[in-house]
Design an enzyme around this catalytic site. Structure first.
Site, short mmCIF file in Angstrom:
data_model
loop_
_atom_site.label_atom_id
_atom_site.label_comp_id
_atom_site.label_asym_id
_atom_site.label_seq_id
_atom_site.Cartn_x
_atom_site.Cartn_y
_atom_site.Cartn_z
N PHE A 127 5.72 5.33 -8.31
CA PHE A 127 4.76 6.34 -8.29
C PHE A 127 5.29 7.80 -9.15
CE2 PHE A 127 2.71 10.12 -6.50
CZ PHE A 127 1.22 9.77 -6.62
N ASP A 196 11.14 5.92 0.00
CA ASP A 196 9.67 6.49 -0.03
C ASP A 196 8.99 5.73 0.83
OD1 ASP A 196 7.30 7.67 -0.20
OD2 ASP A 196 7.45 8.21 -2.60
N TYR A 221 -0.37 12.44 4.88
CA TYR A 221 -1.62 12.37 4.76
C TYR A 221 -2.37 10.96 4.32
CZ TYR A 221 -0.55 13.23 -0.22
OH TYR A 221 -0.17 13.03 -1.44
N LYS A 222 -1.89 10.00 4.15
CA LYS A 222 -2.39 8.72 3.90
C LYS A 222 -2.76 7.98 5.14
CE LYS A 222 0.38 8.41 -0.30
NZ LYS A 222 -0.48 8.79 -1.43
N ARG A 367 -8.21 -0.19 -6.24
CA ARG A 367 -7.39 -0.18 -4.80
C ARG A 367 -8.20 0.03 -3.72
NH1 ARG A 367 -2.27 4.05 -4.22
NH2 ARG A 367 -4.09 5.21 -4.20
#
Ligand SMILES: Cc1ncc(COP(=O)(O)O)c(C=O)c1O
Length: 399
Positions: A127, A196, A221-222, A367
């Site tokens: 990422f 991560d 927040y995911k 996704r």
């Protein structure tokens, strides 16, 4: 193996031990929300607790709420709860800042703890924020960021590597590293490892302590459903806490913030990695979401996320052969989403949106996040139906 039929999907939902949790979320009627890997849905309890925090705490207690309503302890308290989702001790996790900022703090701290070694090692295609932050942190510390292919990781681990930075679950391919194996190999080479967990905490089994992990960060927040811009969390194994110091020496990381001393003295434990004033309203929402996840428990969430992914892949293989899956196949270890490459991915996503299915796009990759607390097996069936129709309508593009 034949893909599941609609009756099979109904049966899976009927027998789903997590089915009751869907009611705990506020989701628009009829919408199939498969973007919880980007922004988790709103837990009803988060809305209620936010209302109380705003009116009964901020609105009524004002500044005294910092102590009277447990605000000042919130980063450690919520961190202690997240620890239970990732196999850590309560005082090994704290909530602070964003994932990007936490990556920076931990990378610099770890590089400084390994002064003789020149290399910060990572893999290509991670990422972007992880790569950007690693590059700048390495430069500021006078070290070098080396990026290798995933399969070359072991060869890249030598006596010059100070720290290895990896995302546990990949944001596009959903491939998971074997955390215990990587930790053991890095430690044998004398390097530390920073994970991560943004794409694995809450949807995959993670055992930071048991796998010998040194350091980790993760997004709030995911899959943790903490709300837009929810603060992130960071983990430091107890054995490292006294040896690492944050490069962002803010007052909240001081041993005695309210002494207002002229000199910085880091707090004794992980609290030294706090920097500024914690975002209490965001922490309130995050805590409500984490409480739900602790009730659901990780093994059940991980098993369901995996099964939802298997079902999606089996149905898509049968109905949507034009989609190229880029994630590990049915029955294999995988993060919480499935993803497919298609030259017309953008047009397909837009069409899906018109059909009431929300996914997301990463370049030419579609996704679909499979948050186990609110996605149903029948939602996956409907999403693949919509995909089939969207593919039939998609512009023909090659390459
Ligand atoms: C693997 C990974 N790390 C970090 C981030 C960004 O974290 P933050 O916005 O909290 O800095 C993301 C965002 O999608 C991500 O996928």
């Amino acid at each position: 193996m034949a893909a599941p039929t609609p009756a099979d999907l109904a049966d899976l939902d009927a027998k789903d031990p997590l089915a009751r949790f869907r009611e705990a979320f506020d989701l628009p009627d009829g919408l199939i929300y498969l973007a919880g890997n980007s922004l988790g849905a709103l837990p009803k309890a988060a809305a209620a607790r936010l209302e109380a925090a705003v009116r009964a705490q901020w609105g009524s207690r004002l500044v005294e709420a910092w102590t009277a309503c447990g605000w000042i302890e919130a980063p450690a308290r919520v961190g202690g709860k997240i620890a239970r989702l990732v196999g850590a001790a309560p005082d090994e996790v704290i909530v602070a800042d964003s994932t990007s900022v936490d990556l920076f703090k931990l990378i610099v701290a770890a590089l400084e703890a390994r002064p003789g070694r020149q290399v910060l090692l990572g893999v290509k295609g991670e990422f972007p924020t992880d790569v950007y932050v690693a590059g700048e942190a390495a430069r500021l510390c006078g070290r070098r960021l080396a990026l290798v292919e995933r399969d070359e990781l072991e060869a890249g681990l030598n006596e010059d590597v100070a720290l290895l930075v990896l995302t546990h679950g990949h944001y596009r391919t959903a491939r998971l590293f074997d955390m215990g194996q990587v930790n053991a190999r890095a430690h044998a080479a004398g390097a530390l490892v920073l994970w991560d967990l943004s794409h694995s905490a809450g949807v995959a089994e993670v055992d930071l302590s048991g796998s010998g992990a040194d350091l980790a960060v993760g997004c709030g927040y995911k899959y943790l459903n903490g709300g837009p811009g929810a603060p992130a969390w960071l983990y430091i194994a107890e054995r490292h806490q006294a040896l690492l110091t944050s490069p962002l020496a803010g007052w909240m990381g001081h041993a005695a913030p309210f002494d207002f001393a002229p000199d910085y003295r880091p707090a004794p434990g992980i609290a030294r990695f706090l920097c500024g004033t914690p975002p209490i309203l965001s922490l309130t929402a995050l805590e409500a979401a984490i409480d739900l996840m602790l009730e659901a428990q990780v093994p059940a969430m991980a098993a369901k996320a995996r099964r939802l992914g298997d079902v999606f892949l089996e149905l898509a293989a049968e109905r949507c052969p034009a989609l190229e899956p880029i994630v590990p196949g049915p029955g294999q270890m995988r993060g919480g989403h499935v993803a497919f490459r298609h030259a017309s991915a953008g047009a397909i996503l837009a069409d899906l949106g018109r059909r009431g299915v929300v996914g997301d796009l990463r370049g030419d990759v579609l996704r679909f996040g499979l948050s186990p607390l609110y996605v149903r097996y029948q939602d996956v069936g409907r999403a693949v139906e919509a995909l089939t129709a969207a593919l039939a309508a998609a512009p023909l593009k090659v390459g």
